[in-house]
Design an enzyme around this catalytic site. Sequence first.
Site, PDB file in Angstrom:
ATOM      1  N   ASP A 138     -10.089 -34.592 -15.784  1.00  0.00           N
ATOM      2  CA  ASP A 138      -9.820 -33.217 -16.205  1.00  0.00           C
ATOM      3  C   ASP A 138     -11.007 -32.557 -16.877  1.00  0.00           C
ATOM      4  OD1 ASP A 138      -9.482 -33.728 -19.275  1.00  0.00           O
ATOM      5  OD2 ASP A 138      -8.138 -35.156 -18.334  1.00  0.00           O
ATOM      6  N   CYS A 159      -4.840 -19.438 -23.355  1.00  0.00           N
ATOM      7  CA  CYS A 159      -5.816 -20.526 -23.239  1.00  0.00           C
ATOM      8  C   CYS A 159      -5.780 -21.119 -21.835  1.00  0.00           C
ATOM      9  CB  CYS A 159      -5.509 -21.601 -24.272  1.00  0.00           C
ATOM     10  SG  CYS A 159      -6.500 -23.102 -24.096  1.00  0.00           S
ATOM     11  N   CYS A 163     -13.589 -25.063 -29.984  1.00  0.00           N
ATOM     12  CA  CYS A 163     -12.409 -24.200 -30.014  1.00  0.00           C
ATOM     13  C   CYS A 163     -11.997 -23.963 -31.462  1.00  0.00           C
ATOM     14  CB  CYS A 163     -11.251 -24.843 -29.248  1.00  0.00           C
ATOM     15  SG  CYS A 163      -9.722 -23.880 -29.318  1.00  0.00           S
ATOM     16  N   CYS A 204      -0.452 -28.799 -31.338  1.00  0.00           N
ATOM     17  CA  CYS A 204       0.858 -29.103 -31.910  1.00  0.00           C
ATOM     18  C   CYS A 204       1.932 -28.599 -30.959  1.00  0.00           C
ATOM     19  CB  CYS A 204       1.038 -28.420 -33.274  1.00  0.00           C
ATOM     20  SG  CYS A 204      -0.106 -28.989 -34.550  1.00  0.00           S
ATOM     21  N   CYS A 222     -14.283 -21.980 -24.685  1.00  0.00           N
ATOM     22  CA  CYS A 222     -14.908 -23.303 -24.733  1.00  0.00           C
ATOM     23  C   CYS A 222     -15.848 -23.521 -23.555  1.00  0.00           C
ATOM     24  CB  CYS A 222     -13.858 -24.403 -24.801  1.00  0.00           C
ATOM     25  SG  CYS A 222     -12.655 -24.377 -23.453  1.00  0.00           S
ATOM     26  N   SER A 241      -3.605 -36.409 -16.525  1.00  0.00           N
ATOM     27  CA  SER A 241      -3.926 -35.014 -16.217  1.00  0.00           C
ATOM     28  C   SER A 241      -4.883 -34.862 -15.045  1.00  0.00           C
ATOM     29  CB  SER A 241      -4.487 -34.312 -17.459  1.00  0.00           C
ATOM     30  OG  SER A 241      -5.563 -35.051 -18.002  1.00  0.00           O
TER      31      SER A 241
END
Length: 527
Positions: free
Chosen positions: A386, A276, A422, A35, A481, A323
């Site tokens: 990515d 993160c 995650c 978000c 992760c 990305s």
Amino acid sequence: MAVDSDYVTDRAAGSRQTVTGQQPEQDLNSPREECGVFGVWAPGEDVAKLTYYGLYALQHRGQEAAGIAVADGSQVLVFKDLGLVSQVFDEQTLAAMQGHVAIGHCRYSTTGDTTWENAQPVFRNTAAGTGVALGHNGNLVNAAALAARARDAGLIATRCPAPATTDSDILGALLAHGAADSTLEQAALDLLPTVRGAFCLTFMDENTLYACRDPYGVRPLSLGRLDRGWVVASETAALDIVGASFVRDIEPGELLAIDADGVRSTRFANPTPKGCVFEYVYLARPDSTIAGRSVHAARVEIGRRLARECPVEADLVIGVPESGTPAAVGYAQESGVPYGQGLMKNAYVGRTFIQPSQTIRQLGIRLKLNPLKEVIRGKRLIVVDDSIVRGNTQRALVRMLREAGAVELHVRIASPPVKWPCFYGIDFPSPAELIANAVENEDEMLEAVRHAIGADTLGYISLRGMVAASEQPTSRLCTACFDGKYPIELPRETALGKNVIEHMLANAARGAALGELAADDEVPVGR
């Protein structure tokens, strides 16, 4: 005066839908975002429009729903709906939202279904008749325990037709409840030490903007300065776009209160930074800066290190936009293999609330990417992406590039194999769905994934190489992760996934104890 969030939702009221079922294939096979939050305190400015532009800059962080809350000193007004920022707001709506303080939110669900009720900002009245609006980026690991606390205080409904079912709504309810006997600021200082997980919050009452970050600082949150006020945002790019100058990152475990007296900072917990690392790889905009490191520069450096770790002879390096592009540039710079644009991205393909037909679903990645045949025909390609989650996207991409004339395809991935889910704000699939978990042995896993996607060779950057590119100490990063080392203990209810509160409300409606799965026992998370 508090104004309920239904106040300006006539246009939205007819479309309070629940979005369930299958999403388009390209969405299912990528790490799905979290978000974006934004807040502004600026008397004399058009705070609703500033928030709108800020959310536009953060749209990549969530495309399911958007909302803005404003206050003018006497009332809090909230407007939200399902859809993109540009779909939810128009000039008429924004013109009606006058005030000096505002917060905004763009949502991708990590707790709770995609319903109108779960869109943010959430809104609650206090017993004193004031209003509290809140936006949240992250995910709480003790949401069930907090929900039990809210239920026991009579703050959440369990039998109404469509209750809100997010950890954000629980936080809003507990904040408003605490403010009945004290100030909202004190209520936050009492509540926040009991909240566990990843959270960046913006919240407000009629006069004051608040912002805070969890003690681990898992998600980014920054403070900016306007000529006549202050801005907070999930990413520094949003500060740039609204004309705010970057002041500093909000610290882990810090609460800011912004009003006519200026900016007040209070520590509610000792900081244990664990940002993160995936923000650098995929989540954040490349024109943002996190912990002093340019995201674009980090991605280019990842590409350079990837070229050193996984070299191969080829004619052209291409990136999978967007990305994967900076990492592809870095790979080309380090390897000496020319960089080229081999894929065109359709900028207008995003998440949709219209369920795709079978024909559209079968088109898959072709809706999003199309090869430049004259560029890649007859070439040995290095394709930089990515990450690999399920592998379906890469399989389709390899097939498409071969059909377009590529003679060799060497896939290089700008992150290590994703092997763990995650619980801190990214909606990864379950461990069983992660392709890197198919085989335990590392060498056998690499060959199995290569074979599954149809590439001639496959290479991942090492965890050490990726972390080094971020220029952050390993001790200050969350890499769960990739290595399963979760910095925040995981209570038992995390096994229920994003619908933990729906599950518990359903149990409560059947007469079961809401808190029966809210034990704080740490549980192992296997592959």
